[in-house]
Motif scaffolding. Structure first.
Motif, short mmCIF file in Angstrom:
data_model
loop_
_atom_site.label_atom_id
_atom_site.label_comp_id
_atom_site.label_asym_id
_atom_site.label_seq_id
_atom_site.Cartn_x
_atom_site.Cartn_y
_atom_site.Cartn_z
N ASN A 112 0.78 -1.23 0.00
CA ASN A 112 0.00 0.00 0.00
C ASN A 112 0.81 1.28 0.00
O ASN A 112 0.23 2.37 0.04
CB ASN A 112 -0.94 0.01 1.22
CG ASN A 112 -1.92 -1.14 1.19
OD1 ASN A 112 -2.40 -1.53 0.13
ND2 ASN A 112 -2.21 -1.71 2.35
N SER A 113 2.13 1.17 -0.02
CA SER A 113 2.96 2.37 0.11
C SER A 113 3.88 2.51 -1.10
O SER A 113 4.38 1.51 -1.63
CB SER A 113 3.78 2.27 1.40
OG SER A 113 4.34 3.51 1.73
N PRO A 114 4.15 3.74 -1.57
CA PRO A 114 5.10 3.93 -2.67
C PRO A 114 6.50 3.49 -2.25
O PRO A 114 6.88 3.64 -1.08
CB PRO A 114 5.04 5.43 -2.94
CG PRO A 114 4.55 6.04 -1.68
CD PRO A 114 3.62 5.03 -1.07
N ASN A 115 7.25 2.96 -3.18
CA ASN A 115 8.54 2.36 -2.85
C ASN A 115 9.68 2.94 -3.67
O ASN A 115 9.49 3.48 -4.76
CB ASN A 115 8.50 0.86 -3.08
CG ASN A 115 8.27 0.50 -4.55
OD1 ASN A 115 7.15 0.63 -5.03
ND2 ASN A 115 9.30 0.05 -5.24
N LEU A 116 10.87 2.82 -3.10
CA LEU A 116 12.13 3.06 -3.79
C LEU A 116 12.97 1.80 -3.65
O LEU A 116 13.08 1.26 -2.54
CB LEU A 116 12.87 4.26 -3.18
CG LEU A 116 12.20 5.63 -3.30
CD1 LEU A 116 12.94 6.64 -2.43
CD2 LEU A 116 12.17 6.09 -4.74
N ASP A 117 13.56 1.32 -4.73
CA ASP A 117 14.35 0.10 -4.70
C ASP A 117 15.79 0.39 -5.09
O ASP A 117 16.06 1.18 -6.01
CB ASP A 117 13.78 -0.95 -5.67
CG ASP A 117 12.39 -1.42 -5.26
OD1 ASP A 117 12.04 -1.26 -4.07
OD2 ASP A 117 11.68 -1.95 -6.13
N TYR A 118 16.71 -0.30 -4.41
CA TYR A 118 18.14 -0.14 -4.66
C TYR A 118 18.76 -1.53 -4.78
O TYR A 118 18.65 -2.35 -3.86
CB TYR A 118 18.81 0.64 -3.50
CG TYR A 118 18.16 1.98 -3.26
CD1 TYR A 118 18.60 3.13 -3.90
CD2 TYR A 118 17.06 2.10 -2.40
CE1 TYR A 118 17.99 4.36 -3.69
CE2 TYR A 118 16.45 3.33 -2.18
CZ TYR A 118 16.91 4.45 -2.84
OH TYR A 118 16.29 5.66 -2.62
N TYR A 119 19.40 -1.82 -5.94
CA TYR A 119 19.99 -3.13 -6.19
C TYR A 119 21.43 -3.12 -5.69
O TYR A 119 22.26 -2.35 -6.18
CB TYR A 119 19.95 -3.45 -7.69
CG TYR A 119 18.56 -3.38 -8.30
CD1 TYR A 119 17.41 -3.65 -7.55
CD2 TYR A 119 18.39 -3.06 -9.66
CE1 TYR A 119 16.15 -3.59 -8.10
CE2 TYR A 119 17.14 -3.00 -10.23
CZ TYR A 119 16.01 -3.25 -9.45
OH TYR A 119 14.76 -3.19 -10.01
N ILE A 120 21.72 -4.01 -4.77
CA ILE A 120 23.03 -4.01 -4.10
C ILE A 120 23.69 -5.38 -4.28
O ILE A 120 23.05 -6.42 -4.07
CB ILE A 120 22.88 -3.72 -2.59
CG1 ILE A 120 22.14 -2.39 -2.37
CG2 ILE A 120 24.23 -3.72 -1.91
CD1 ILE A 120 21.80 -2.13 -0.91
#
Length: 816
Positions: free
Chosen positions: A581-589
């Motif tokens: 239900n929440s907007p997301n930010l993704d970071y590939y590590i």
């Protein structure tokens, strides 16, 4: 029972004799338990006649108590004929602290009466009416004769508040969603209280077309219309709600005109805490079939104003008998599309018409007899949980399962019509595997032959799209809009984990189950601290949800001059199911170390109200991680926090390789600037920042990959070169250097001076890096600070690096 003579009681223990508790040895006075006790009677002639009863007066200092909410009681208000014929009072010194007085009757002879409350050491709240005549204020029934003073709606509401509080209904109250829509969904037959008035009442009726198969009918049906004073004269249903949002709430009621004359049974009233405002009076426009309405007389929207968070009571009053109410919804969203609002899942628009549903995220779960679907922890399941059809006794429901089998429902907004293919991820988890390896599905509560007996599951979790006879599991969506997908037990012992629906007949379900790792943009340091340093605006992917998104903002106070803010600012707080239900930010590590990792976030409260925009969630690989839930301790200025609701913010990396670090909005208007991941458990973030990552000090005399990362984005790229070049060409920076104020990040070799040597160190590092090893971040330089392109041409860069740089510049120009 007290013997006529104490000597008649054979009990030898004086503490247990049958006598007044206050006269026992040692004494146990009643006031120790209920806060007050009977002292004397002052009603003339000790009469039981109500006309001789005295008046209770409200204790003004107690009007702030929640028990008085919605009563309309004002300072100095009285309740006539409510004290008698016996009453109780506080006995000074009986308790260490005297109870709180709510109502009182004072005399000049010390024979007073008090209605009180107090909280016992156990935590229990104790209420005493203080008078036998108190109950006469609740209804008009008398054991003989007519009521002298009729029932008082103020006292009725007060008593309802008392009973609601003392029965601890907050735990069983209807909850409000935290997805930004503030939705409360209520099956009307699940009321907490019902009252009778004007010889009318609400009764539960079986109704096949109703949600859940039941509804509430206002009867008897003989044409009564209660248009005025309905708070006192109309039967009422009460629903306790634990609100998390205040302000305007839109009211929707699902109902129908079920009376003998439809036009005379097609409206209903609503209200809050016993009050019926004009904004929710006469919700109307119903036909003989069930339908939703949020419209009152005159065409306005039906609304209620919620004054405070916490427990309030929604009321529904009969307006016309013969009306049938099925469901009620409150929402802060002014939309007029109730179906889309209530849809829990939205069909994708990617060409595959894709829907991914975790089985445990059902909208409703209906048991039949002893059979039911229950949530179980499953380490091998998607998300770590699944739904188990139990008990595991060998039941097999092959026919009439829409009636005889437990069902889970999923409300879906379909954007495409026609044939849809269904995949179920499940396990034959019963004692006898072959007897627990199938499940039924359907649409809108109807058995669909092409979804009957989805099978071929093993004791491991497997995907299946096969029904009995070897056909594909499919169904037809007749129209765009909201439909309900159903999952019924066929064999108990079956465990359902996930459902995928798609319009693509060749959809690769294995790719969905085992997607390839994304190319990493951030690389963990192989050193003892295992550091990953991330600028928030350099995300790899982002997603919108609940009407919110993350936006890049220019911020001179932020690291790198940019940060990410959760917009728009509406006061939304998403504290559960935030991965959905929440907007997301993704970071590939790319992680090179396993085990416990500590996460720090640099952020600030960016909203108009600091305390309402000062937290954020994080997670790993799309999963909500308890140790990363609810980062807090942020203020209006940037600061680091490594504290979550679980204490230290931690996550466990189980394998080396690429993982996705997720950031989810908790409160809108939160601003995130930077993220630091480390294996070092230190609580001193400055000691980590001082190791060449930024902050103060910490530069070494030999250039490392981290000292070359001049823009602190976790990568070494041409941008790091250009930042040093710009610094060298900046006369103000040169003045700073002459004054001894050297920026650590530009001083690559750590010798206290920014010089061409610092440029060459980075260039040589880049020239030694092959095109295959160059981080993808180089190709995303459109997000980098603006630099002088001519300076880039003057530098010697490895061809693949130079190509990546100019491609990034071209993309930037196209965007701008």
């Amino acid at each position: 029972m007290q013997p006529a003579d104490q000597a008649d009681d054979p009990e030898p223990d004086p503490a247990l004799k049958a006598m007044k508790f206050r006269d026992l040895v040692p004494p146990r006075p009643e006031c120790e338990l209920i806060g007050v006790q009977y002292m004397s009677t002052a009603t003339p002639g000790f009469t039981q006649e109500e006309a001789f009863y005295e008046a209770y007066t409200v204790e003004a200092s107690s009007l702030t108590d929640p028990w008085f909410d919605g009563t309309g009681i004002l300072p100095g208000d009285t309740f006539l004929n409510r004290v008698g014929y016996e009453w109780d009072q506080i006995v000074s010194g009986c308790r260490s602290t005297d109870p709180q007085i709510l109502l009182r009757y004072d005399t000049n002879n010390g024979k007073d009466a008090q209605a009180t409350k107090y909280v016992a050491p156990s935590g229990a709240t104790v209420f005493s009416t203080g008078s036998m005549g108190f109950s006469f204020g609740l209804d008009d029934w008398r054991f003989s004769g007519a009521a002298v003073s009729p029932a008082d709606s103020r006292l009725q509401t007060f008593t309802r508040n008392v009973l609601t509080d003392l029965s601890n209904v907050v735990g069983s109250a209807f909850g409000q969603s935290t997805d930004g829509n503030g939705v409360v969904q209520i099956e009307v037959e699940d009321f907490q209280n019902a009252t009778v008035a004007s010889n009318r009442s609400w009764s539960t009726v079986a109704e096949a077309a109703a949600s859940g198969g039941e509804a509430m009918f206002a009867g008897p049906d003989d044409g009564l219309n209660v248009a005025q004073n309905y708070e006192q004269n109309s039967p009422r249903l009460d629903f306790n709600i634990d609100f998390t949002e205040t302000g305007t709430h839109y009211v929707w009621v699902l109902g129908r005109a079920a009376g003998s004359t439809p036009g005379s049974s097609d409206s209903i009233h609503a209200g809050l805490d016993g009050a019926g405002p004009a904004t929710a009076r006469r919700i109307q426009n119903y036909g003989v079939d069930f339908g939703w309405s949020s419209q009152i007389a005159g065409g306005s929207r039906a609304t209620l104003d919620v004054p405070s968070t916490g427990l309030h009571t929604l009321n529904l009053w009969m307006r016309e008998d013969g009306f049938m109410a099925d469901k009620v919804v409150l929402t802060t969203n002014p939309t007029t599309d109730i179906d889309s609002l209530l849809a829990s899942f939205q069909q994708g628009t990617d060409g595959n018409g894709l829907l991914e549903i975790e089985a445990e995220q059902f909208d409703s779960n209906t048991s039949v007899g002893s059979n039911n679907w229950s949530l179980v922890a499953e380490p091998n399941a998607s998300g770590g949980e699944a739904m188990f059809a139990g008990p595991d006794t060998g039941d097999n429901i092959a026919s009439n399962y829409a009636i005889n089998s437990p069902r889970m429902d999923y409300t879906i907004q379909f954007n495409e019509i026609g044939t849809h293919y269904v995949w179920v991820l499940g396990s034959a988890a019963g004692i006898q595997v072959p007897s627990s390896d199938s499940v039924h599905a359907g649409l809108n509560g109807i058995e669909v032959p092409t979804l009957k007996r989805i099978q071929n599951f093993s004791s491991n979790y497997d995907w299946s799209n096969t029904i009995s006879g070897g056909g594909r599991a499919t169904f037809d969506v007749p129209s765009v809009g909201v439909h309900t997908f159903n999952l019924w037990m066929r064999e108990d012992g079956f465990s359902a984990d996930k459902i995928v629906i798609t319009t693509n007949p060749t959809f690769n379900i294995d790719a969905l189950l085992n997607p390839p790792d994304p190319d990493p943009s951030f690389f963990q340091d192989a050193g003892p601290d295992g550091i990953v340093d991330i600028e928030a605006e350099l995300f790899d992917a982002q997603g919108d949800a609940s009407g919110h998104t993350w936006n890049v903002i220019a911020d001179v106070s932020a690291s790198g001059g940019q940060a990410m803010i959760a917009n728009p600012e509406t006061g939304a707080n998403i504290n559960s199911n935030y991965s959905l239900n929440s907007p997301n930010l993704d970071y590939y590590i790319d992680f090179v170390q396993t085990g416990t990792h500590y996460v720090w976030i640099l952020g600030r409260a960016g909203g108009a109200t600091t305390g309402s925009s000062d937290s954020v969630h994080a997670g790993l690989d799309g999963v909500e991680v308890p140790g990363l839930r609810y980062f807090r301790a942020f203020d209006a200025v940037y600061d680091w926090s490594g504290i979550s609701s679980a204490g230290r913010a931690t996550m466990d990396i189980d394998t080396v390789g690429t993982h996705t670090l997720n950031v989810w909005m908790r409160e809108d208007a939160f601003v995130i600037d930077r993220i630091l991941v480390t294996t070092n458990p230190t609580s001193d973030i400055q000691s980590l920042l001082g190791s060449g990552l930024g902050g103060v000090g910490g530069a070494s005399n030999s250039a490392s990959a981290f000292s070359m990362d001049t823009n602190l984005d976790g990568q070494v790229s041409p941008v790091d070169v250009l930042l040093v070049v710009n610094y060298l060409n900046d006369p103000i920076a040169g003045q700073d250097e002459r004054n001894g104020n050297v920026l650590t990040t530009q001083d690559v070799d750590g010798n206290g001076v920014v010089s061409p040597r610092d440029v060459l160190l980075i260039v040589n590092h880049l020239n030694a890096t092959s095109a295959e090893d160059e981080p993808r971040e180089v190709a995303r330089l459109l997000d980098a600070p603006a630099v002088d392109e001519a300076l880039a041409e003057d530098l010697y860069l490895a061809p693949p690096v130079q190509d990546a740089w100019f491609e990034g510049r071209r993309k930037r120009n196209r965007v701008s």
